[in-house]
Design a protein around this motif. Structure first.
Motif, PDB file in Angstrom:
ATOM      1  N   ALA A   1      -8.031 -19.805  13.928  1.00 39.01           N
ATOM      2  CA  ALA A   1      -7.094 -18.718  13.628  1.00 39.01           C
ATOM      3  C   ALA A   1      -7.789 -17.360  13.771  1.00 39.01           C
ATOM      4  CB  ALA A   1      -6.513 -18.880  12.226  1.00 39.01           C
ATOM      5  N   ARG A   2      -9.050 -17.299  13.327  1.00 40.46           N
ATOM      6  CA  ARG A   2      -9.795 -16.034  13.482  1.00 40.46           C
ATOM      7  C   ARG A   2     -10.022 -15.726  14.958  1.00 40.46           C
ATOM      8  NH1 ARG A   2     -12.485 -18.308   9.063  1.00 40.46           N
ATOM      9  NH2 ARG A   2     -14.232 -18.985  10.359  1.00 40.46           N
TER      10      ARG A   2
ATOM     11  N   ARG B   1      -8.039 -16.666  17.417  1.00 45.61           N
ATOM     12  CA  ARG B   1      -6.733 -16.225  17.932  1.00 45.61           C
ATOM     13  C   ARG B   1      -6.508 -14.750  17.600  1.00 45.61           C
ATOM     14  NH1 ARG B   1      -2.807 -19.591  15.304  1.00 45.61           N
ATOM     15  NH2 ARG B   1      -2.972 -18.101  13.619  1.00 45.61           N
ATOM     16  N   THR B   2      -6.823 -14.363  16.355  1.00 40.38           N
ATOM     17  CA  THR B   2      -6.664 -12.965  15.950  1.00 40.38           C
ATOM     18  C   THR B   2      -7.569 -12.057  16.777  1.00 40.38           C
ATOM     19  OG1 THR B   2      -6.053 -13.611  13.712  1.00 40.38           O
ATOM     20  CG2 THR B   2      -6.884 -11.359  14.010  1.00 40.38           C
ATOM     21  N   MET B   3      -8.815 -12.482  16.970  1.00 41.10           N
ATOM     22  CA  MET B   3      -9.755 -11.690  17.769  1.00 41.10           C
ATOM     23  C   MET B   3      -9.227 -11.499  19.189  1.00 41.10           C
ATOM     24  SD  MET B   3     -13.672 -12.603  18.903  1.00 41.10           S
ATOM     25  CE  MET B   3     -13.113 -14.008  19.870  1.00 41.10           C
TER      26      MET B   3
ATOM     27  N   ARG C   1      -6.180 -11.654  20.235  1.00 36.40           N
ATOM     28  CA  ARG C   1      -4.999 -10.789  20.199  1.00 36.40           C
ATOM     29  C   ARG C   1      -5.418  -9.324  20.084  1.00 36.40           C
ATOM     30  NH1 ARG C   1      -0.384  -9.206  22.046  1.00 36.40           N
ATOM     31  NH2 ARG C   1       0.950  -8.261  20.516  1.00 36.40           N
ATOM     32  N   MET C   2      -6.494  -9.062  19.338  1.00 33.23           N
ATOM     33  CA  MET C   2      -6.982  -7.682  19.212  1.00 33.23           C
ATOM     34  C   MET C   2      -7.439  -7.144  20.563  1.00 33.23           C
ATOM     35  SD  MET C   2      -9.088  -7.916  15.601  1.00 33.23           S
ATOM     36  CE  MET C   2     -10.271  -6.754  16.215  1.00 33.23           C
TER      37      MET C   2
ATOM     38  N   ARG D   1      -0.283  -3.430  23.581  1.00 31.50           N
ATOM     39  CA  ARG D   1       0.475  -4.477  22.875  1.00 31.50           C
ATOM     40  C   ARG D   1       1.966  -4.327  23.169  1.00 31.50           C
ATOM     41  NH1 ARG D   1      -3.394  -3.734  18.275  1.00 31.50           N
ATOM     42  NH2 ARG D   1      -4.884  -5.389  18.644  1.00 31.50           N
TER      43      ARG D   1
ATOM     44  N   ILE E   1       3.327 -11.676  21.010  1.00 31.61           N
ATOM     45  CA  ILE E   1       2.556 -12.918  21.144  1.00 31.61           C
ATOM     46  C   ILE E   1       3.443 -13.998  21.754  1.00 31.61           C
ATOM     47  CG2 ILE E   1       1.445 -14.770  19.835  1.00 31.61           C
ATOM     48  CD1 ILE E   1       0.492 -12.608  17.862  1.00 31.61           C
TER      49      ILE E   1
ATOM     50  N   GLN F   1      -9.605  -9.334  28.449  1.00 31.98           N
ATOM     51  CA  GLN F   1     -10.075 -10.075  27.279  1.00 31.98           C
ATOM     52  C   GLN F   1     -11.446 -10.693  27.556  1.00 31.98           C
ATOM     53  OE1 GLN F   1      -6.816 -12.822  26.717  1.00 31.98           O
ATOM     54  NE2 GLN F   1      -5.987 -11.640  25.009  1.00 31.98           N
TER      55      GLN F   1
END
Length: 150
Positions: free
Chosen positions: A20-21, A23-25, A27-28, A33, A37, A112
């Motif tokens: 999950a972390r 995925r968050t990274m 996305r950042m 944006r 998502i 990314q």
């Protein structure tokens, strides 16, 4: 005194939290944006799975059919996806990714990857080796989760 678990055991909660972390990274790293998502996930699934019915896309993304219809309309407006009749059943409409959608995903992935490479380069060699060694297992895990077997 409790013995340490064998190194091949995985703490599922720790794994879920770590992924999950990540995925968050990731996305950042996705700037701008301008796409949600769900929109990006839908495009990636269309790229990976090929054309799909709206109802199937809604199930895959965990949204209602009206929400997916609205999302696909937005993607069409941006020329990222298109609707076409199913060649096997003209009554059915399939959604597919356009070349512009593929190019947009590729552009975002490249940005990314560049940012991720910068961060990985800052890690010690042992961490970089551990990450590289984990990639095949993570690929098999995601393939299984997405219905690809393995």
């Amino acid at each position: 005194m409790q013995a340490d678990p064998p190194s091949h055991q995985v703490d599922e909660l720790e794994l879920a939290a770590g992924l999950a972390r990540i995925r968050t990274m990731m996305r950042m790293f996705d700037v701008p944006r301008d796409l949600s998502i769900t929109a990006l996930s839908t495009l990636a699934n269309l790229e990976r799975l090929g054309p799909r019915r709206l109802t199937e896309l809604a199930v895959i993304e965990g949204v209602t059919q009206p929400a997916m219809t609205q999302l696909v309309s937005k993607l069409e407006h941006q020329a990222l996806a298109e609707r076409r009749p199913d060649p096997e059943d003209g009554r059915v409409v399939l959604v597919s990714i356009t070349q512009h959608g593929r190019d947009e995903l590729a552009r975002r992935r490249a940005a990314q990857a560049k940012r991720l490479a910068e961060l990985v380069a800052e890690l010690p060699e042992a961490d970089r080796a551990a990450i590289a060694a984990a990639l095949p297992a993570l690929d098999r895990l995601t393939s299984r989760a997405l219905g690809g077997g393995a």
